[in-house]
Design an enzyme around this catalytic site. Structure first.
Site, short mmCIF file in Angstrom:
data_model
loop_
_atom_site.label_atom_id
_atom_site.label_comp_id
_atom_site.label_asym_id
_atom_site.label_seq_id
_atom_site.Cartn_x
_atom_site.Cartn_y
_atom_site.Cartn_z
N GLY A 157 0.84 -1.19 0.00
CA GLY A 157 0.00 0.00 0.00
C GLY A 157 0.87 1.23 0.00
O GLY A 157 1.92 1.27 0.64
N CYS A 216 -1.32 6.95 -0.58
CA CYS A 216 -2.77 7.18 -0.49
C CYS A 216 -3.37 6.42 0.68
O CYS A 216 -4.16 6.96 1.45
CB CYS A 216 -3.45 6.79 -1.80
SG CYS A 216 -5.25 6.95 -1.77
N GLY A 258 -0.61 27.05 2.12
CA GLY A 258 -1.01 26.41 0.87
C GLY A 258 -2.51 26.29 0.76
O GLY A 258 -3.15 25.65 1.61
N VAL A 318 4.54 33.50 3.19
CA VAL A 318 4.96 33.26 4.57
C VAL A 318 6.47 33.43 4.65
O VAL A 318 7.21 32.81 3.88
CB VAL A 318 4.55 31.85 5.04
CG1 VAL A 318 5.08 31.59 6.45
CG2 VAL A 318 3.04 31.71 5.01
N GLY A 368 2.61 21.45 -2.14
CA GLY A 368 2.86 20.60 -3.29
C GLY A 368 3.77 19.43 -2.96
O GLY A 368 4.24 19.27 -1.83
N ARG A 369 4.04 18.62 -3.99
CA ARG A 369 4.82 17.41 -3.81
C ARG A 369 5.83 17.27 -4.94
O ARG A 369 5.69 17.87 -6.01
CB ARG A 369 3.90 16.18 -3.77
CG ARG A 369 2.79 16.27 -2.74
CD ARG A 369 2.02 14.98 -2.62
NE ARG A 369 2.86 13.91 -2.09
CZ ARG A 369 3.07 13.71 -0.79
NH1 ARG A 369 2.53 14.50 0.11
NH2 ARG A 369 3.85 12.71 -0.39
N ALA A 424 -4.35 9.02 -7.14
CA ALA A 424 -4.28 7.57 -6.98
C ALA A 424 -5.02 6.85 -8.10
O ALA A 424 -4.57 5.80 -8.58
CB ALA A 424 -4.85 7.16 -5.62
N HIS A 435 -35.41 10.65 -9.62
CA HIS A 435 -35.85 11.86 -8.93
C HIS A 435 -36.34 11.49 -7.53
O HIS A 435 -37.01 10.47 -7.35
CB HIS A 435 -37.00 12.52 -9.70
CG HIS A 435 -37.57 13.71 -9.01
ND1 HIS A 435 -36.95 14.95 -9.04
CD2 HIS A 435 -38.69 13.86 -8.25
CE1 HIS A 435 -37.67 15.81 -8.34
NE2 HIS A 435 -38.73 15.18 -7.85
#
Length: 424
Positions: free
Chosen positions: A6, A9, A146, A203, A233-234, A282, A406
């Protein structure tokens, strides 16, 4: 690294954040129930129990499912850190060092958060998103640096559990690049729930003093905060894995270059997910993984999807796919836009949430659906129909002629398509 299956995410990103956002939504709904004649007392949040629920009942359960699936499919899991030693071999570092020769390799090392530009970290009180999602405490004053989806989502969680949240964004808009009419309902709600929102503000240096972090916002005097979340960000995690011993090519942000089969410049090495750059989502990685597996197996495959949906799981949620209205304007592409405010939706009225909007971006001649944007509770679930419409090149007539149940919020997609047809 290790034998844990894993990625970001599951353990440090979208899954724990959405679990915490669910808890935040429960708090918010309980607080608003008085309008319906239902009253609850003030919420009492146990961080220990909340952490346990996220780690064991949500993340842990999904992780155990992944491990079981791998065993069932006969996947051999080798624990350690892999480093390429050439285009056909890698070494595994760790408790059980070894070398592995391969016919094909798939790089899926993900991404890492970017630090605050121009400012050294102020030790443990300056958090990246992963640290913030671990809920170390409920800080009295939290600074979020951010105004993208990560900062907004985590800021929403902390505001719900009791922090006074101040958000700072260097551009003039929250969620830069997203159509403004989609962002406006969220901006209004954030403005009423956060202590302050500063747009067009940078900042300055962060200084830890007397158990707090002092931050200079723009040209103002330094302000004290108990914690700071940096969500700017990454960057792709491609360093330190030996790619220099191969022909794999990366850009200035570390992203690995791949073709439409997810193959790198080294024909036996493939890459998927965040390590291949934007959009770092992901579900994009999952689709890339399928394409890469099929390509390695010799089957015809290509990552040629027209639409990759994006969702911001705030309250209200924002979701979009395909061509945006602002994007079309910048490209000089003629489009027509059809909008349906949720004030006209019966289902939205029954939920007490008429602060939504559904919009279609369409080709003015053919009526083909080029893009879809939705803001409102449940937008993340509703965008699937819009994504299918863009991917399958459906037209406004196709959507308008499809019977929608509906009362549901999905009717607004049908109604937006009908509005386009009426305006022809």
């Amino acid at each position: 690294d290790g034998k844990r299956l894993g990625g970001l995410c599951l353990f440090e990103g979208c899954v724990p954040s959405k679990a915490l956002l669910h808890a935040a939504a429960l708090i918010d709904q309980a607080g608003g129930a008085a309008e319906l004649g239902i009253e609850f007392g003030p919420p009492r949040v146990s961080l220990d129990l909340l952490r346990k629920w996220v780690s064991e009942r949500v993340v842990g359960r999904l992780a155990r499912g992944l491990a079981a699936a791998a065993r069932a499919k006969g996947v051999e899991v080798v624990g350690g850190r892999a480093v390429f030693e050439g285009p056909r071999q890698l070494r595994v570092e760790g408790d059980e060092p070894q070398k592995i020769r391969f016919a094909h390799a798939l790089v899926a090392t993900g991404s890492a958060p970017l630090p605050l530009a121009g400012s050294p970290p102020a030790r443990e009180r300056v958090m990246d998103p992963s640290a913030a999602l671990a809920l170390p405490e409920v800080p009295e004053r939290l600074l979020v640096v951010g105004g993208g989806y990560v900062g907004l989502e985590i800021g929403t969680v902390y505001a719900a559990i009791g922090s006074a949240v101040t958000l700072v964004e260097t551009t003039d808009d929250l969620l830069p690049g997203v159509d403004r009419d989609l962002v406006q309902p969220l901006a209004r709600r954030v403005g009423s729930r956060f202590a302050a929102v500063h747009l067009g503000t940078r900042v300055g240096e962060l200084v830890e003093r007397d158990g707090r972090v002092e931050a200079r916002l723009g040209g103002a005097a330094p302000q004290p905060f108990d914690r700071v979340l940096v969500a700017e960000g990454r960057r792709a995690r491609s360093d330190g894995i030996g790619l220099e011993t191969t022909a794999v090519r990366t850009d200035e942000r570390g992203a690995i270059a791949v073709d439409d089969r997810c193959r790198t410049d080294e024909s036996r090495i493939y890459a998927v997910g965040d390590v291949t750059g934007e959009p770092m989502l992901a579900h994009r990685a999952m689709r890339q993984g399928v394409v890469a597996a099929e390509a390695i197996a010799g089957r015809p495959a290509a990552f040629d999807n027209m639409a990759v949906p994006a969702v911001v799981f705030t309250d209200p949620e924002i979701a979009w796919c395909g061509l945006g209205e602002r994007e079309a304007g910048r490209a000089g592409r003629p489009v027509r836009v059809a909008k349906v405010p949720w004030a006209a939706s019966g289902r939205a009225a029954t939920l007490g949430r008429a602060d939504g909007l559904t919009k279609l971006v369409l080709d003015p001649e053919s009526g083909r659906v080029l893009g879809v944007g939705i803001v409102g509770p449940g937008a993340g679930e509703l965008i699937a129909e819009g994504t299918l419409a863009v991917e399958a090149a459906l037209t406004a007539e196709d959507l308008a002629a499809t019977v929608h149940a509906h009362p549901t919020r999905s009717e607004t997609l049908m109604e937006a398509a009908a509005a386009f047809l009426r305006g022809r």
